[in-house]
Design an enzyme around this catalytic site. Structure first.
Site, short mmCIF file in Angstrom:
data_model
loop_
_atom_site.label_atom_id
_atom_site.label_comp_id
_atom_site.label_asym_id
_atom_site.label_seq_id
_atom_site.Cartn_x
_atom_site.Cartn_y
_atom_site.Cartn_z
CB ILE A 427 50.15 -95.03 24.18
CG1 ILE A 427 48.80 -94.33 24.08
CG2 ILE A 427 50.30 -95.07 25.82
CD1 ILE A 427 47.59 -95.05 24.44
N GLY A 428 51.08 -93.38 21.52
CA GLY A 428 51.23 -93.61 19.97
C GLY A 428 51.23 -92.09 19.10
N GLY A 430 49.59 -90.62 15.53
CA GLY A 430 49.15 -90.78 14.51
C GLY A 430 48.88 -89.50 13.48
N GLY A 431 48.39 -89.51 12.23
CA GLY A 431 48.15 -88.35 11.20
C GLY A 431 47.34 -87.24 12.08
CG PHE A 432 43.66 -86.24 15.19
CD1 PHE A 432 42.61 -85.44 14.41
CD2 PHE A 432 43.71 -86.06 16.50
CE1 PHE A 432 41.68 -84.54 14.95
CE2 PHE A 432 42.80 -85.32 17.02
CZ PHE A 432 41.84 -84.30 16.33
N GLY A 433 47.60 -86.59 15.67
CA GLY A 433 48.15 -85.93 16.66
C GLY A 433 48.68 -87.24 17.42
CE LYS A 434 54.18 -85.63 20.54
NZ LYS A 434 54.96 -84.99 21.45
CB VAL A 435 47.13 -91.91 21.08
CG1 VAL A 435 46.18 -92.50 21.97
CG2 VAL A 435 46.91 -91.54 19.46
CG ASP A 549 43.97 -94.77 7.33
OD1 ASP A 549 44.64 -95.22 6.37
OD2 ASP A 549 44.45 -94.03 8.10
#
Length: 719
Positions: A427-428, A430-435, A549
């Site tokens: 569903i998304g 980001g900088g950390f990884g996939k959600v 952020d």
């Protein structure tokens, strides 16, 4: 973002005007470029046969000073030549040189004349032909003055002096009163912009006996065995006649002005008249410069006080060299595995800096990979639990409190919740990884699971920070952390599921279609909810928490359209903050980064306020914070919105879907609030509590107008 890699000696030949002094600025962003490891970069730079840098490591210098980027500024003396030769030479075949930017600016030749040498009786030194390096340039007691506001087109930046205050008391900051004017009767305008002389730092209330018992002191670290030029700027706009404020000046415990030669600014130049004093001092083994001001007891002035408006420190070339040693890393930095993410500056920093500063600065994990067994999927993450990675053992790096407040999930539970991290559940990203969207507790509880990406720049530190922060925070407008998983090289964070996704999706994501568009009232309520969450972070916890952020993708919406602030991986707590700020490498996101934080690398809660100001304009205009496809002046939404507002054209930027629904008074209040958030000086920005109050008032104005049934903000096609 771009650098020229230099593998063997190379020279730029830059055209110059003969007999003219020039300012030369060299820009370095130490990153790994292509196959070149930045830790292997050591080089020498010469200009006009003066050695500017020798065996220089931008990587070591940036890390030791916690700088994301470096700007080296030099003042080169007039010459008869019409060409400046700037040479870069790697130290060996195994090293390389690099450069990101070169700036060469002609300056008036009257910038430097003679200096009074400290420690030598009645000695003056002629520095008209000296080569100098600018080390410090401070607007004492005032806010940052950017290159655009400098005089004579020299593009200088004047920083606030607070980080260098060394005395037990910081004194008081004072500014010129309304109706007063600075009179350039003694010095040319190019010496310093007028803003330097319109503010000052003094010792305190007039006549306090305590002023006789302390010095107003600044301390600066410098290279030993060089002569330094210290330029002090004065303009006493408070006193009206001589002998009201007289003070002594000491540099490294030696008298620069004292006894019958104490400084009386009004007696020297007149009330409200700027002037400056140049002092020279040779620094031997002690690599510090200490500048102290003390009321003159010998002169018996009317008030026991001292004042300073501006300060510059220049290093003078010795034996045709300005080069010093690379700084030594502290034991903590030397041992630490540093991953430095530098955010690009948006807003008032300007698009040229946005394009220049970003990405990964230093990555020293290669050395450690051989010391630990690799993770199963090839990740270079340092395991939180050590090498065992047992699913039943507690993390050695998380506090017992955090572990007690969070659920610890096994990797099998994470796979079961997400159908083995199936792509259909993403569903998304980001900088950390996939959600991923998932379900736990036999499918009864919907959750969002953020899974680490081993190639991401955000790693173990952000993972730990998120858990430590959110496990102790519970607020209606903060996303709740349910638990975490850290097993077999995987790192997962489990949150409450936000059914309606991110705020950004509902502003200008075409995939949402007409049903995804938010009404103006919904947008106001979402902004208010986010402001409440940030206000709680700044004031409601034991220590100030700075999100660092804030952006529309980190404001999530639940199934009732309630806003919740998310993603605390970059957050900083204020437990160790001094003077309301913490020195830190720059992190953040394109378009949202506080320009003052970017320049000074001093983080405060006002940095969140700036980012939230960008969010407010994003909500109003339904445009991204940065859009490189637009003309240059419109790339940064913050810059463009501020310009349009000042020109009275902001209504042209308002999202057409809501333009006819916004009431004029509400729009004005909302836009004024966003504008104040984007003030270039953090001191001038409102606190998040004030932002919240103004947004609630804007909503009240909108609701009152709705009840009266009047639509005020309409397009005027006749203009």
């Amino acid at each position: 973002m771009d650098a020229r890699i230099i593998l063997s000696e190379a020279t730029y030949k830059l055209p110059i005007q003969p007999n003219t002094r020039y300012v030369l600025r060299l820009y370095f962003y130490p990153s790994d470029y292509l196959r070149y490891n930045i830790s292997s970069s050591y080089f020498t730079v010469t200009a006009a046969k003066i050695t500017l840098l020798r065996n220089f490591s931008a990587s070591i210098t940036a890390r030791a000073t916690t700088q994301a980027y470096l700007i080296k500024e030099y003042s080169l003396p007039p010459s008869n030549s019409d060409t400046l030769e700037l040479t870069f030479k790697p130290e060996s075949k195994a090293t390389f040189a690099f450069i990101n930017g070169i700036e060469l600016i002609p300056t008036p030749n009257g910038m430097f004349d003679t200096v009074q040498m400290i420690g030598l009786m009645s000695s003056e030194m002629d520095i008209t032909g000296a080569s100098l390096e600018t080390l410090f340039r401070l607007n004492v007691g005032g806010s940052l003055i950017g290159p655009k506001n400098d005089t004579a087109g020299m593009g200088r930046t004047w920083y606030n002096d607070m980080p260098y205050i060394y005395s037990g008391s910081v004194g008081v900051v004072t500014s010129i009163k309304k109706g007063q004017h600075v009179k350039y009767d003694r010095i040319p305008h190019y010496i310093a912009p007028i803003q330097v002389y319109e503010s000052a730092r003094a010792m305190g209330p007039d006549g306090l006996e305590v002023n006789s018992k302390y010095n107003l002191t600044w301390k600066f670290s410098v290279d030993p065995n060089f002569t330094y030029v210290i330029r002090m700027h004065f303009c006493d706009f408070l006193m009206t006649r001589p002998n009201q404020r007289i003070f002594d000046i000491y540099i490294n415990n030696q008298t620069a002005q004292g006894d019958d030669n104490a400084l009386d600014p009004v007696g020297t130049a007149g009330a409200g008249v700027p002037f400056y004093k140049d002092y020279g001092i040779f620094v031997r083994g002690k690599a510090d410069i200490l500048i102290e001001l003390h009321p003159s007891m010998f002169s018996q002035p009317e008030f026991l006080d001292a004042i300073l408006n501006g300060l510059e420190i220049f290093k003078m070339a010795a034996s045709r060299s300005l080069a010093g040693r690379n700084p030594e890393l502290s034991s903590m930095l030397a041992a630490d595995n540093m991953i430095v993410i530098a955010g690009a500056a948006g807003g008032a920093v300007g698009f040229c800096l946005v394009a220049a500063i970003l990405i990964v600065l230093v990555n020293r994990q290669n050395r450690r990979r051989n010391q630990r067994p690799p993770c199963p999927h090839g990740s270079s993450w340092l395991p939180l639990r050590g090498s065992s990675m047992s699913s039943n053992s507690d993390s050695n790096h998380l506090s017992s409190l955090a572990q007690g407040l969070c659920r610890h999930f096994t990797l099998s539970e994470m796979k079961r919740a997400t159908q083995s991290f199936h792509e259909s559940n993403v569903i998304g990203i980001g900088g950390f990884g996939k959600v991923y969207k998932g379900a736990i507790d036999e499918g009864l509880t919907k959750v969002a699971i953020k899974r680490s990406n081993p190639q991401s720049e955000q790693g173990v530190n952000e993972f730990k920070t998120e858990i430590e922060m959110l496990s102790k925070l519970r607020h209606k407008h903060l996303v709740s952390l349910i638990g975490f998983c850290e097993e077999e090289g995987e790192m997962c964070l489990v949150y409450d599921y936000m059914a309606l996704g991110t705020l950004r999706e509902h502003l200008y994501d075409s995939r949402k279609g007409p049903m995804g568009m938010l009404s103006w009232k919904q947008r106001l309520e979402i902004c208010i909810g986010a402001a409440r969450g940030l206000h709680y972070l700044h004031t409601g916890a034991q220590y100030t928490i700075i999100h660092r952020d804030v952006k529309t993708t980190n404001i999530l919406l639940d199934d009732k359209w309630s806003a919740k602030v998310s993603d605390f991986g970059l957050s900083k707590t204020g437990a160790n903050m001094e003077n309301g700020a913490v020195s830190t490498v720059v992190k953040g996101s394109f378009g949202y980064l506080d320009p003052e934080y970017f320049r000074r690398q001093q983080l405060t809660e006002k940095s969140d306020v700036y980012s939230f100001g960008v969010v407010l304009f994003e909500v109003l205009c339904a445009k991204p914070a940065l859009d490189p496809s637009l003309p240059k002046e419109q790339v940064s939404l913050a810059d463009w919105a501020l310009q349009c507002k000042r020109e009275g054209r902001l209504v042209e930027l308002v999202d057409p879907h809501i333009k006819e629904d916004i009431k004029e008074e509400c729009l004005n209040k909302f836009a004024d609030t966003a504008e104040k958030c984007l003030n270039d000086s953090g001191l001038e920005r409102p606190g998040m509590g004030d932002v919240l109050w103004n947004l609630e008032f804007a909503l009240q104005l909108q609701q009152e107008e709705d009840q009266e049934g009047g639509r005020i903000c309409e397009r005027d096609d006749s203009k």
